[in-house]
Structures are given as structure tokens and as C-alpha cells.
Design an enzyme around this catalytic site. Structure first.
Site, mmCIF file in Angstrom:
data_model
loop_
_atom_site.group_PDB
_atom_site.id
_atom_site.type_symbol
_atom_site.label_atom_id
_atom_site.label_comp_id
_atom_site.label_asym_id
_atom_site.label_seq_id
_atom_site.Cartn_x
_atom_site.Cartn_y
_atom_site.Cartn_z
ATOM 1 N N CYS A 79 8.871 3.736 15.465
ATOM 2 C CA CYS A 79 7.819 3.827 14.391
ATOM 3 C C CYS A 79 7.007 2.394 14.667
ATOM 4 C CB CYS A 79 8.633 3.621 12.992
ATOM 5 S SG CYS A 79 9.539 5.018 12.626
ATOM 6 N N ARG A 97 4.857 13.721 5.801
ATOM 7 C CA ARG A 97 4.310 12.862 6.591
ATOM 8 C C ARG A 97 5.384 12.129 7.733
ATOM 9 N NH1 ARG A 97 0.129 11.522 9.135
ATOM 10 N NH2 ARG A 97 1.790 12.073 10.809
ATOM 11 N N CYS A 113 5.631 12.329 11.891
ATOM 12 C CA CYS A 113 5.721 11.072 12.680
ATOM 13 C C CYS A 113 6.802 11.466 13.830
ATOM 14 C CB CYS A 113 6.037 9.990 11.658
ATOM 15 S SG CYS A 113 4.568 9.266 10.998
ATOM 16 N N HIS A 165 3.382 1.344 14.526
ATOM 17 C CA HIS A 165 3.027 0.556 13.228
ATOM 18 C C HIS A 165 3.575 -0.712 13.234
ATOM 19 C CE1 HIS A 165 1.286 4.118 11.167
ATOM 20 N NE2 HIS A 165 2.070 4.727 11.661
#
Length: 266
Positions: free
Chosen positions: A175, A223, A227, A179
Site C-alpha cells: 500500500c 476500494r 487496491c 500511498h
């Protein structure tokens, strides 16, 4: 010396042009989003969710008006910005979607496992997304303040942090790959740094959202599922501890951020 001065001047000019282009692109994206936000179709999902909440449905022919989302039976306003949180009746930390599954099973008699296995946008999954749109809208403008008093809540946050930085899969992604830094973007999509509070209405505080590209309302579960797809990971189980842990990590990091959900995305 003349050649060096010329080279430095060219470098400076190129840097200035790059900065101008970046600013112009950012301004253009902001204008595009402002146009999208004029009449968010999520309002249609909100209306459906509010209506379904009051309907007697399922094998038990009951409504969800006694569902406890953390603020007491039937209380919706303010619940969204305090989820995920620990629930004593289930003995686990739950986000909004997993809590709705529990209420639908307990109060209405639906099969939670069957709903969790249903593809997004189909059957009761579509209804959950409508519930999510309405419930989140009832906390629009409120600030996130996820509880972290219970040991299970603290453990879920810690697990979410580990998962956020876990690198795996064929591309060795995490992730944090997208991000974990400021100033990243993929095409028209900003990639906020989610290891900290990205600010009001950004990242966690902007979901669920209506996706213009697909014409659907996406919950946080959906969502996160996408991802994982982009990381080339196997899909996580719907309402699994993996997704709830990541939501807890991002939600706690968003403390004090104002919710704009349901938002609108490209």
C-alpha cells in the site's frame, strides 16, 4: 564559464517550466473535479439506502432501525466517523460494511456469508452500498475520531500498519508503494500519503464515493479490493480482518479530518 552559465540558465528555465506545468496540471484537475461535484449521483444511492433502512425485509421481516452502529440502536448520525470500532456483541472490531452484515443477519435473518460472497453491485451487495452511501452522508462534515481504547482496536491498528507496509506479490508492491509519499499521482488521480493524516476530505475521509468511470457507488471494502487487484494480490475476503485492519489504520491516521463522503471520483 560562458558555457557553464548558459547550461545553468537552461536548467533553471527547464525547472521553471516543469513547475509551471505541474501547477497548471493540478489546477486543471481541480477544475475537472469541481465540475464533477456539481450534482453527485451518490444522492440517488443515499435515498435508496435510507428507504431500505426503514423497510421490513429478510426472512424475519424486520427493518434495520434497531441496528447499533456504535452510537446506540438506530442512531446513524455520527456513527460513520467512529468506524471501525470494537463491538461487544460480536467480539470483534468491525467497519461499517461488516457491521451491516451482522445487523442484517441478526435482525433480518439474512445469510451474512452468502452476502459476503456475492459480487459487488449484485443482490444484497448493491443494497449494502446504498446503506453505506446514506449512513456516511449522515456524518458528512463531521470529523473522524475512531476509538482506540479497547485492546482489540489497538491490535487492529497495529495489524493494519503492518499490512500497509507489507511488500509482496509479483511486483513486490505494498500500500505504501503508492500511498507512502507526498505528491504522487497516477494520471488524474492524486495518491495521498495515508501513513499520516492527509487532511480534510482526502483519502479515507473521501470514501465511499461515486465512481464516474464505472457509474457505481464504491464502499471502502470495494476500494480496498481494487487496491489489492492493482497490487496483483489475491482478492481479500469481503469484510475480512485484513480489510478492517487497513481501514482502522487509515481511519485512526485521519483523526480530525472532515468527512466529505459520499464523495465523487473519476
Amino acid at each position: 564559464m560562458t558555457t557553464m552559465k548558459l547550461a545553468l540558465a537552461l536548467i533553471g528555465a527547464a525547472a521553471g517550466l516543469a513547475a509551471h506545468a505541474q501547477t497548471s496540471t493540478a489546477d486543471g484537475i481541480a477544475q475537472y473535479r469541481a465540475m464533477l461535484a456539481d450534482g453527485n449521483p451518490a444522492e440517488l444511492f443515499e435515498a435508496k439506502g435510507e428507504d431500505l433502512w426503514k423497510q421490513a425485509r429478510g426472512p424475519k421481516k424486520a427493518s434495520l432501525q434497531q441496528c447499533d452502529l456504535g452510537k446506540g440502536p438506530g442512531v446513524v448520525k455520527g456513527a460513520f466517523v467512529e468506524l471501525p470500532r470494537y463491538f461487544s456483541d460480536t467480539g470483534r472490531v468491525q467497519d461499517l460494511e461488516s457491521r451491516l452484515l451482522s445487523c442484517m443477519e441478526t435482525l433480518q435473518g439474512f445469510d451474512a456469508k452468502a452476502i459476503a460472497a456475492t459480487p459487488f453491485g449484485k443482490g444484497e451487495q448493491a443494497n449494502i452500498e446504498a446503506y453505506v452511501a446514506w449512513i456516511s452522508s449522515e456524518s458528512n462534515g463531521l470529523k473522524f475520531n475512531l476509538p482506540q481504547q479497547h485492546p482489540a482496536e489497538k491490535q487492529m491498528y497495529a495489524a493494519g500498519k503492518k499490512l500497509f507496509y507489507l511488500r509482496a506479490g509479483p511486483y513486490d508492491f505494498a500500500c505504501a508503494t503508492c500511498h507512502g509519499e507526498d505528491g504522487k499521482r497516477i494520471r488524474l488521480q492524486d495518491l495521498p500519503a495515508l501513513y499520516k493524516n492527509p487532511g480534510d476530505g482526502v483519502g479515507f475521509a473521501a470514501w465511499p464515493a461515486y465512481r464516474v468511470s464505472s457509474g457505481e457507488l464504491w464502499s471502502m471494502q470495494r476500494r480496498l479490493n481494487d487496491c489489492f487487484r492493482q497490487q496483483r494480490f489475491p482478492y481479500p475476503g469481503y469484510a475480512s480482518d485484513v480489510t478492517i485492519a487497513l481501514a482502522t489504520y487509515m481511519g485512526v491516521n485521519s483523526k480530525g479530518a472532515t468527512s466529505v463522503a459520499p464523495a465523487i471520483k473519476r
